[in-house]
Scaffold this motif. Structure first.
Motif, PDB file in Angstrom:
ATOM      1  N   ARG A  14       0.802  -1.244   0.000  1.00  0.00           N
ATOM      2  CA  ARG A  14       0.000   0.000   0.000  1.00  0.00           C
ATOM      3  C   ARG A  14       0.822   1.275   0.000  1.00  0.00           C
ATOM      4  N   ARG A  15       2.154   1.152   0.080  1.00  0.00           N
ATOM      5  CA  ARG A  15       3.022   2.338   0.002  1.00  0.00           C
ATOM      6  C   ARG A  15       4.212   2.029  -0.881  1.00  0.00           C
ATOM      7  N   PHE A  16       4.404   2.853  -1.888  1.00  0.00           N
ATOM      8  CA  PHE A  16       5.548   2.675  -2.773  1.00  0.00           C
ATOM      9  C   PHE A  16       6.525   3.824  -2.566  1.00  0.00           C
ATOM     10  N   ASP A  17       7.797   3.560  -2.908  1.00  0.00           N
ATOM     11  CA  ASP A  17       8.836   4.588  -2.808  1.00  0.00           C
ATOM     12  C   ASP A  17       8.675   5.541  -3.997  1.00  0.00           C
ATOM     13  N   GLU A  18       8.191   6.747  -3.712  1.00  0.00           N
ATOM     14  CA  GLU A  18       7.902   7.700  -4.794  1.00  0.00           C
ATOM     15  C   GLU A  18       9.171   8.264  -5.431  1.00  0.00           C
ATOM     16  N   LYS A  19      10.294   8.116  -4.713  1.00  0.00           N
ATOM     17  CA  LYS A  19      11.559   8.675  -5.241  1.00  0.00           C
ATOM     18  C   LYS A  19      12.323   7.647  -6.069  1.00  0.00           C
ATOM     19  N   TYR A  20      11.861   6.431  -6.043  1.00  0.00           N
ATOM     20  CA  TYR A  20      12.579   5.352  -6.738  1.00  0.00           C
ATOM     21  C   TYR A  20      12.526   5.571  -8.249  1.00  0.00           C
ATOM     22  N   ASN A  21      13.644   5.287  -8.891  1.00  0.00           N
ATOM     23  CA  ASN A  21      13.721   5.448 -10.351  1.00  0.00           C
ATOM     24  C   ASN A  21      13.050   4.233 -11.015  1.00  0.00           C
ATOM     25  N   PHE A  22      11.735   4.297 -11.103  1.00  0.00           N
ATOM     26  CA  PHE A  22      10.914   3.174 -11.569  1.00  0.00           C
ATOM     27  C   PHE A  22      11.157   2.908 -13.058  1.00  0.00           C
ATOM     28  N   ASP A  23      11.337   1.634 -13.385  1.00  0.00           N
ATOM     29  CA  ASP A  23      11.569   1.243 -14.785  1.00  0.00           C
ATOM     30  C   ASP A  23      10.215   0.873 -15.424  1.00  0.00           C
ATOM     31  N   HIS A  24       9.677   1.785 -16.217  1.00  0.00           N
ATOM     32  CA  HIS A  24       8.366   1.526 -16.833  1.00  0.00           C
ATOM     33  C   HIS A  24       8.422   0.366 -17.837  1.00  0.00           C
ATOM     34  N   GLN A  25       9.631   0.048 -18.285  1.00  0.00           N
ATOM     35  CA  GLN A  25       9.776  -1.100 -19.198  1.00  0.00           C
ATOM     36  C   GLN A  25       9.404  -2.414 -18.494  1.00  0.00           C
ATOM     37  N   ALA A  26       9.531  -2.419 -17.171  1.00  0.00           N
ATOM     38  CA  ALA A  26       9.152  -3.627 -16.415  1.00  0.00           C
ATOM     39  C   ALA A  26       7.660  -3.890 -16.600  1.00  0.00           C
ATOM     40  N   VAL A  27       6.884  -2.813 -16.648  1.00  0.00           N
ATOM     41  CA  VAL A  27       5.429  -2.961 -16.860  1.00  0.00           C
ATOM     42  C   VAL A  27       5.180  -3.471 -18.286  1.00  0.00           C
ATOM     43  N   THR A  28       5.944  -2.954 -19.236  1.00  0.00           N
ATOM     44  CA  THR A  28       5.795  -3.423 -20.626  1.00  0.00           C
ATOM     45  C   THR A  28       6.028  -4.932 -20.686  1.00  0.00           C
ATOM     46  N   ARG A  29       7.112  -5.370 -20.041  1.00  0.00           N
ATOM     47  CA  ARG A  29       7.433  -6.808 -20.070  1.00  0.00           C
ATOM     48  C   ARG A  29       6.361  -7.615 -19.326  1.00  0.00           C
ATOM     49  N   ALA A  30       5.905  -7.092 -18.195  1.00  0.00           N
ATOM     50  CA  ALA A  30       4.881  -7.815 -17.422  1.00  0.00           C
ATOM     51  C   ALA A  30       3.584  -7.934 -18.234  1.00  0.00           C
ATOM     52  N   LEU A  31       3.258  -6.890 -18.972  1.00  0.00           N
ATOM     53  CA  LEU A  31       2.022  -6.943 -19.779  1.00  0.00           C
ATOM     54  C   LEU A  31       2.164  -7.920 -20.943  1.00  0.00           C
ATOM     55  N   GLU A  32       3.394  -8.041 -21.448  1.00  0.00           N
ATOM     56  CA  GLU A  32       3.619  -9.013 -22.531  1.00  0.00           C
ATOM     57  C   GLU A  32       3.363 -10.440 -22.032  1.00  0.00           C
ATOM     58  N   LEU A  33       3.636 -10.675 -20.752  1.00  0.00           N
ATOM     59  CA  LEU A  33       3.335 -11.991 -20.167  1.00  0.00           C
ATOM     60  C   LEU A  33       1.855 -12.092 -19.800  1.00  0.00           C
ATOM     61  N   THR A  34       1.301 -10.967 -19.373  1.00  0.00           N
ATOM     62  CA  THR A  34      -0.108 -10.931 -18.951  1.00  0.00           C
ATOM     63  C   THR A  34      -1.038 -11.414 -20.066  1.00  0.00           C
ATOM     64  N   VAL A  35      -0.763 -10.963 -21.289  1.00  0.00           N
ATOM     65  CA  VAL A  35      -1.674 -11.338 -22.388  1.00  0.00           C
ATOM     66  C   VAL A  35      -1.564 -12.818 -22.759  1.00  0.00           C
ATOM     67  N   LEU A  36      -0.583 -13.506 -22.166  1.00  0.00           N
ATOM     68  CA  LEU A  36      -0.495 -14.956 -22.396  1.00  0.00           C
ATOM     69  C   LEU A  36      -1.377 -15.727 -21.414  1.00  0.00           C
ATOM     70  N   SER A  37      -2.051 -15.025 -20.534  1.00  0.00           N
ATOM     71  CA  SER A  37      -2.915 -15.674 -19.538  1.00  0.00           C
ATOM     72  C   SER A  37      -4.053 -16.431 -20.219  1.00  0.00           C
ATOM     73  N   PRO A  38      -4.489 -17.523 -19.568  1.00  0.00           N
ATOM     74  CA  PRO A  38      -5.670 -18.200 -20.119  1.00  0.00           C
ATOM     75  C   PRO A  38      -6.847 -17.241 -20.090  1.00  0.00           C
ATOM     76  N   ASN A  39      -7.683 -17.325 -21.096  1.00  0.00           N
ATOM     77  CA  ASN A  39      -8.857 -16.433 -21.133  1.00  0.00           C
ATOM     78  C   ASN A  39      -9.957 -17.124 -21.891  1.00  0.00           C
ATOM     79  N   SER A  40     -11.190 -16.774 -21.554  1.00  0.00           N
ATOM     80  CA  SER A  40     -12.342 -17.507 -22.073  1.00  0.00           C
ATOM     81  C   SER A  40     -12.395 -17.517 -23.609  1.00  0.00           C
ATOM     82  N   SER A  41     -12.329 -18.718 -24.172  1.00  0.00           N
ATOM     83  CA  SER A  41     -12.418 -18.944 -25.625  1.00  0.00           C
ATOM     84  C   SER A  41     -11.379 -18.150 -26.424  1.00  0.00           C
ATOM     85  N   ASN A  42     -10.332 -17.733 -25.778  1.00  0.00           N
ATOM     86  CA  ASN A  42      -9.304 -16.863 -26.380  1.00  0.00           C
ATOM     87  C   ASN A  42      -9.921 -15.600 -26.997  1.00  0.00           C
TER      88      ASN A  42
END
Ligand code: FMN
Length: 240
Positions: A14-42
């Protein structure tokens, strides 16, 4: 981390380090895996909206009623159900099948089944006719199966389809959160938000629905509010 370590390490933070140099590319990579999730009837009746700019983050924090997981997030991802896109998604799937068909006049059993599924079955489940007639039609089919003692998927109403979409989004959300943990980041899934406000911020059309908003960032120790507790296995797992 092993898979088990990853699952144990993921917490709702519930609390993130606001000063941290967050790598937004990590979200890109995570979303690339996310879309591989099972989903109804594809059908992939989902969309993911990345909230990155300071003004959108501030607006979305308001929509999330100022929750710490939103207020301190380096990025938020809105997981959106799009049952309204079913026709597009069904024809996309059909196209993927037809692309591989070598001889349209001599299709294999599997190809024919795929074609029938996206051309006939999906419209039957997802489609609508004026005055709710398709819902009645689907209820009629279910009744027929009941009377003849056969099993059938009893999806008939718009709410049934909403549940179908939310199930897939929930699984996608878990893939995303574990992927983010694997990237060295933390997340917090949120359903505590004003749906109308949030939908306006990302300009969602009618028919779209937000499943979850996930705050992402570098977690702070104080972001974990308590030790993780779960019910005893014997209360929730049943062997038959
Ligand atoms: C669908 C869903 C909605 C949630 N909504 C919120 C929320 O709005 N705010 C929040 O602080 N936590 C939210 N949580 C986090 C849960 O409180 C948390 O997952 C639960 O307490 C178990 O803790 P853990 O994730 O650390 O294992 C949500 C979790 C889920 C799955």
């Amino acid at each position: 981390m092993t898979f088990s370590e990853l699952v144990h390490a993921r917490r709702s933070v519930r609390r993130f380090d606001e000063k941290y140099n967050f790598d937004h590319q990590a979200v890109t990579r995570a979303l690339e895996l996310t879309v591989l999730s099972p989903n109804s009837s594809n059908m992939q009746t989902w969309e993911f909206y990345r909230i990155k700019s300071a003004n959108k983050l501030e607006a979305m924090t308001k929509a999330c009623m100022g929750q710490g997981a939103a207020r301190t997030a380096s990025e938020m991802v809105v997981f959106v159900c799009r049952p309204d896109l079913w026709e597009k998604r069904a024809s996309w799937n059909l196209k993927q099948i037809m692309k591989n068909v070598k001889d349209p006049a001599n299709m294999s059993k599997l190809e024919k089944r795929g074609q029938y599924y996206y051309q006939t079955v999906m419209p039957l489940f997802y489609g609508s006719w004026p005055f709710g007639l398709k819902t009645l039609f689907r209820k009629g089919i279910a009744l027929w199966y009941t009377l003849t003692g056969k099993p059938i998927m009893r999806w008939s109403t718009k709410d049934d389809i909403r549940v179908v979409c939310h199930k897939s989004l929930g699984i996608a959300a878990q893939t995303f959160m574990l992927s983010m943990k694997n990237e060295g980041y933390d997340t917090c899934p949120m359903e505590g938000f004003d749906e109308q406000w949030a939908a306006k911020i990302i300009d969602l059309p009618k028919g779209a629905e937000i499943c979850m908003i996930i705050g992402c960032g570098k977690g702070l120790p104080e972001g974990i509010l308590s030790e993780r507790v779960r019910l005893p296995m014997k209360e929730v797992v049943f062997e038959l």
